[in-house]
Design an enzyme around this catalytic site. Structure first.
Site, PDB file in Angstrom:
ATOM      1  N   ASP A 300       0.840  -1.269   0.119  1.00 56.63           N
ATOM      2  CA  ASP A 300      -0.070   0.047  -0.146  1.00 56.63           C
ATOM      3  C   ASP A 300       0.811   1.206  -0.069  1.00 56.63           C
ATOM      4  O   ASP A 300       2.022   1.180   0.200  1.00 56.63           O
ATOM      5  CB  ASP A 300      -1.021  -0.069   0.998  1.00 56.63           C
ATOM      6  CG  ASP A 300      -1.900   1.004   1.171  1.00 56.63           C
ATOM      7  OD1 ASP A 300      -2.342   1.596   0.177  1.00 56.63           O
ATOM      8  OD2 ASP A 300      -2.659   1.325   2.482  1.00 56.63           O
ATOM      9  N   HIS A 301       0.256   2.368  -0.147  1.00 56.66           N
ATOM     10  CA  HIS A 301       1.061   3.559  -0.096  1.00 56.66           C
ATOM     11  C   HIS A 301       0.404   4.340   1.231  1.00 56.66           C
ATOM     12  O   HIS A 301      -0.856   4.494   1.436  1.00 56.66           O
ATOM     13  CB  HIS A 301       0.573   4.606  -1.175  1.00 56.66           C
ATOM     14  CG  HIS A 301       1.400   4.269  -2.522  1.00 56.66           C
ATOM     15  ND1 HIS A 301       0.768   4.463  -3.684  1.00 56.66           N
ATOM     16  CD2 HIS A 301       2.451   3.663  -2.884  1.00 56.66           C
ATOM     17  CE1 HIS A 301       1.390   3.840  -4.599  1.00 56.66           C
ATOM     18  NE2 HIS A 301       2.770   3.532  -4.047  1.00 56.66           N
ATOM     19  N   TYR A 474      -5.021   4.404   0.504  1.00 56.26           N
ATOM     20  CA  TYR A 474      -5.853   3.539  -0.399  1.00 56.26           C
ATOM     21  C   TYR A 474      -5.610   3.050  -1.521  1.00 56.26           C
ATOM     22  O   TYR A 474      -6.162   2.841  -2.546  1.00 56.26           O
ATOM     23  CB  TYR A 474      -7.539   4.380  -0.261  1.00 56.26           C
ATOM     24  CG  TYR A 474      -8.083   4.773   0.809  1.00 56.26           C
ATOM     25  CD1 TYR A 474      -8.759   4.316   1.749  1.00 56.26           C
ATOM     26  CD2 TYR A 474      -7.831   6.411   1.253  1.00 56.26           C
ATOM     27  CE1 TYR A 474      -9.219   4.703   2.921  1.00 56.26           C
ATOM     28  CE2 TYR A 474      -8.503   6.833   2.335  1.00 56.26           C
ATOM     29  CZ  TYR A 474      -9.184   5.939   3.173  1.00 56.26           C
ATOM     30  OH  TYR A 474      -9.555   6.581   4.236  1.00 56.26           O
ATOM     31  N   HIS A 475      -4.224   2.443  -1.525  1.00 54.08           N
ATOM     32  CA  HIS A 475      -3.794   1.712  -2.635  1.00 54.08           C
ATOM     33  C   HIS A 475      -3.312   0.276  -2.550  1.00 54.08           C
ATOM     34  O   HIS A 475      -2.277  -0.078  -2.572  1.00 54.08           O
ATOM     35  CB  HIS A 475      -2.612   2.619  -3.290  1.00 54.08           C
ATOM     36  CG  HIS A 475      -3.024   3.895  -3.618  1.00 54.08           C
ATOM     37  ND1 HIS A 475      -1.995   4.898  -3.888  1.00 54.08           N
ATOM     38  CD2 HIS A 475      -4.020   4.641  -3.834  1.00 54.08           C
ATOM     39  CE1 HIS A 475      -2.610   6.114  -4.096  1.00 54.08           C
ATOM     40  NE2 HIS A 475      -3.915   5.865  -4.401  1.00 54.08           N
ATOM     41  N   PRO A 476      -4.223  -0.430  -1.848  1.00 48.77           N
ATOM     42  CA  PRO A 476      -3.792  -2.032  -1.402  1.00 48.77           C
ATOM     43  C   PRO A 476      -3.761  -2.747  -2.986  1.00 48.77           C
ATOM     44  O   PRO A 476      -4.380  -2.608  -3.613  1.00 48.77           O
ATOM     45  CB  PRO A 476      -4.964  -2.373  -0.685  1.00 48.77           C
ATOM     46  CG  PRO A 476      -6.078  -1.624  -0.911  1.00 48.77           C
ATOM     47  CD  PRO A 476      -5.663  -0.660  -1.215  1.00 48.77           C
TER      48      PRO A 476
END
EC number: 1.1.99.1
Length: 558
Positions: A300-301, A474-476
Site C-alpha cells: 500500500d501507499h 487507499y492503494h492496496p
C-alpha cells in the site's frame, strides 16, 4: 438452493477491473457473462458518489465502503488503520479520489524484468492506457481520444495555489512537467482526474457498464455476496453466492474471473480452498490447491498531510460552510462546473528524495484547503496542504481469512514502516516538503505550519509524527502476485497456477506497487488481460520516448 444458471464467464466483483472485463467480453455477442457485485447500484442521483468535490462522503459510513480495519500495525504504535474499499457498481472507482495517474514507465519495465512477466513492459502497457481513455483536450502519442473513461485536465483560472505549488517545486530545484502521464512523470505539474465533461465522477460503472448493460448477453446481479468458487478436480466450474439471504449457484462454461480487489480476491480464494494449507486447515477448509502466495506480498501507499495556514483568503475553506454549499451544489447539478466539479487535486509532484533513486520515490497531491481525506478534522481557517508519501516501500503484509462466513472481514496486516528505509524516506519527505513550501512562490500565502508543526524537527519527533498521523492512501495491491516462483499466484495473464478455468484480474496481481494512484493501472491491466481472454492479438507495442533519469541529480541547484 435455487436452480443453477450457466454462463460462459462469471466475473466476481464489479469494480475497476471487473467492469472492464464485463464490457470487453460482451462485445462478442456469442459470449454470455454473469457479473456479480456484493454492493448495490451506483445511484446517479446520489451526489455523494457523483459529485467530485464530495469525495469524502462515501468514505464515511458503509453504504459504499466495506470500511475494513487493519490488525494493530506493529510499527505504527499498534494503531488499527482504515482500509476503505469500494462497495457497489464501480467498486473503488466509485469512492476514490479520482486522480488519474498511470505510474512511472520504469514501474512496468521493472515488472517485465521478473521471470514470466516480459509482456508487461511500459511500451506494451501504454496502448492499453490509451485504449481506455478519452482525454478532454484530445489524443496524442501518450493519450487516448475515444476510450470509455473520461479524463479531465486542469484548466487556466483554477485556484492560484495550484500553480504556486508547481512554481515552488521549480524554485526548490525540481523539474516542471507538462504531463505526469506523458513523456516525463518526474517533476511538478498538473494532475488529471477521472471526471466527465459534465463534471461527474468517471467511475468504471459510468464509463464501461453504461454501454455494456444494454447488451442481452450481460447479466448483472447486485447485492450478490460470493461465498466460494466451485471446483471439479482442479477446474473452476462455478460460483456459489448469496443474494437477499438466498443461496444461489451459477456455472461457468469457460472461466471464472475473480476481480474482488486486493482484499477480497485472496479472501475468496482462501475460502474456496486455494491458498496456504496451514491457514486453511486451521479453519477446517478442504484444500483444493496449495498456493502459499495467496494473500501474501500485500502493499500500500502511506501518506501524511503537511498543512499550513493561508494568509490570503483564497483557499477552499468557504466551500465547507453550509451556507455556501447550496450554490456550489446547484452550479454542479445544472451546469457541471464550479468547485463541485473538481476533486480539488489539481497539481502534483513526483520527485526522487535521493540521487541514487532510479525514478521518483515520493508523490505529492496538493490541496488548497487543510482537511483530512475523509472530510474530518478540517482546520477552521484558510489553509493548504501537500499530501506526501513514499512510493515503493519494501514492507510487505498479508490478507488472511478469519472465517468461512462470506460476510466476515479478513485479517489485514500491511506491516507498514517495517524497513529502516521507510523511516528515512518519510523523514526526507517532511523535510523536503518544508523546503518546497519555504520557497519565494509561497511568500504571499504561507502562514503558520499547522501540521506537523514547527516544533517537530528531530528524527525522533518526525518518526513519532509519522507513527501517529500517517494514513493509508487507499492503494492496496499485490496480494495475488503474478509471475513465476513459489509465491506467485498467477501467470502473466492472470491464470491461477495449477488450476484451470480460473483467473484473478485486479490490483492484487501487481508484483510491485506502481508510482502513483492505482485506478488507471488497474483499468489498463484489465484491458490488457481482456484481449488475452478473448484470444485476440495484443495491441502493437508503442514506439514513444520516455524520460529516464540515468543518474541525473534529483534536483538542480536553485
Amino acid at each position: 438452493m435455487s436452480q443453477a444458471t450457466e454462463f460462459d464467464y462469471i466475473i466476481i466483483g464489479a469494480g475497476s477491473a471487473g467492469n472492464v472485463l464485463a464490457t470487453r467480453l460482451t462485445e462478442d455477442s456469442d459470449v454470455s457473462v454473469l457479473l456479480l457485485e456484493a454492493g448495490g447500484p451506483d445511484y446517479r442521483f446520489d451526489f455523494r458518489t457523483q459529485m467530485p468535490a464530495a469525495l469524502a462522503y462515501p468514505l464515511q459510513g458503509k453504504r459504499y465502503n466495506w470500511a475494513f480495519e487493519t490488525d494493530p500495525e506493529p510499527h505504527m504504535d499498534n494503531r488499527r488503520m482504515e482500509c476503505g474499499r469500494g462497495k457497489g457498481l464501480g467498486g473503488s472507482s466509485l469512492i476514490n479520489g479520482m486522480c488519474y495517474i498511470r505510474g512511472n514507465a520504469l514501474d512496468y519495465d521493472h515488472w517485465a524484468k521478473q521471470p514470466g512477466l516480459e509482456e508487461w513492459d511500459y511500451l506494451s502497457c501504454l496502448p492499453y492506457f490509451k485504449k481506455s481513455e478519452t482525454r478532454d483536450i484530445g489524443p496524442n502519442d501518450y493519450h487516448g481520444g475515444d476510450g470509455p473513461v473520461s479524463v479531465t485536465t486542469p484548466k487556466a483560472g483554477n485556484n492560484p495555489l495550484y500553480r504556486t505549488f508547481i512554481e515552488a517545486g521549480k524554485q526548490a530545484g525540481y523539474p516542471e512537467t507538462e504531463d505526469v502521464n506523458g513523456y516525463q512523470q518526474e517533476g511538478f505539474g498538473p494532475m488529471d482526474r477521472f471526471v466527465t465533461p459534465k463534471g461527474r465522477r468517471a467511475s468504471t460503472a459510468r464509463g464501461y457498464l453504461d454501454t455494456a448493460k444494454q447488451r442481452s448477453n450481460l447479466t448483472i446481479e447486485t447485492r450478490a455476496v460470493t461465498d466460494v468458487i466451485e471446483f471439479e478436480g482442479k477446474r473452476a466450474v462455478g460460483v456459489r453466492y448469496e443474494q437477499k439471504g438466498q443461496p444461489k449457484q451459477a456455472r461457468a462454461r469457460r472461466e471464472v474471473l475473480l476481480c474482488g480487489g486486493a482484499i477480497a480476491s485472496p479472501q475468496i480464494l482462501q475460502r474456496s480452498g486455494v491458498g496456504n494449507p496451514e491457514w486453511l486447515k486451521e479453519l477446517g477448509i478442504p484444500v483444493v490447491h496449495e498456493l502459499p502466495g495467496v494473500g501474501e506480498n500485500l502493499q500500500d501507499h502511506l501518506e501524511m498531510y503537511i498543512q499550513y495556514e493561508c494568509k490570503e483568503p483564497i483557499s477552499l475553506y468557504p466551500a465547507l460552510k453550509w451556507y455556501n454549499q447550496p450554490k456550489i451544489g446547484a452550479e454542479w447539478l445544472f451546469k457541471g462546473t464550479g468547485v463541485g466539479a473538481s476533486n480539488q487535486f489539481e497539481s502534483c509532484g513526483f520527485i526522487r528524495s535521493r540521487d541514487d533513486e532510479e525514478w521518483p520515490n515520493l508523490q505529492y497531491h496538493f490541496l488548497p484547503i487543510a482537511i483530512s481525506y475523509n472530510g474530518k478534522s478540517a482546520v477552521q481557517a484558510h489553509g493548504f496542504q501537500a499530501h506526501v508519501g513514499s512510493m515503493r516501500s519494501e514492507s510487505r503484509g498479508r490478507i488472511r481469512l478469519t472465517s468461512k462466513d462470506p460476510h466476515a472481514a479478513p485479517s489485514i496486516l500491511f506491516n507498514y514502516m517495517a524497513k529502516e528505509k521507510d523511516w528515512e524516506e518519510f523523514r526526507d519527505a517532511i523535510r523536503l516538503t518544508r523546503e518546497i513550501i519555504a520557497q519565494p512562490a509561497f511568500d504571499r500565502y504561507r502562514g503558520r505550519e499547522i501540521s506537523p508543526g514547527p516544533d517537530v524537527q528531530s528524527d525522533e519527533e518526525l518518526d513519532n509524527f509519522v507513527k501517529q498521523h500517517a494514513e493509508t492512501a487507499y492503494h492496496p495491491c499485490g496480494s495475488c502476485r503474478m509471475g513465476e516462483g513459489d509465491m506467485a499466484v498467477t501467470d502473466a495473464q492472470g491464470r491461477v497456477h495449477g488450476l484451470e478455468g480460473l483467473r484473478v484480474v485486479d490490483a492484487s496481481l501487481f508484483p510491485v506497487i506502481p508510482t502513483g494512484n492505482l485506478n488507471a493501472p488497474t483499468i489498463m491491466l484489465a484491458e490488457k488481460i481482456a484481449d488475452r481472454i478473448r484470444g485476440r492479438e495484443p495491441l502493437p507495442r508503442a514506439s514513444v520516448d520516455y524520460y529516464v533519469a540515468n543518474g541525473a541529480p534529483a534536483k538542480q541547484a536553485s
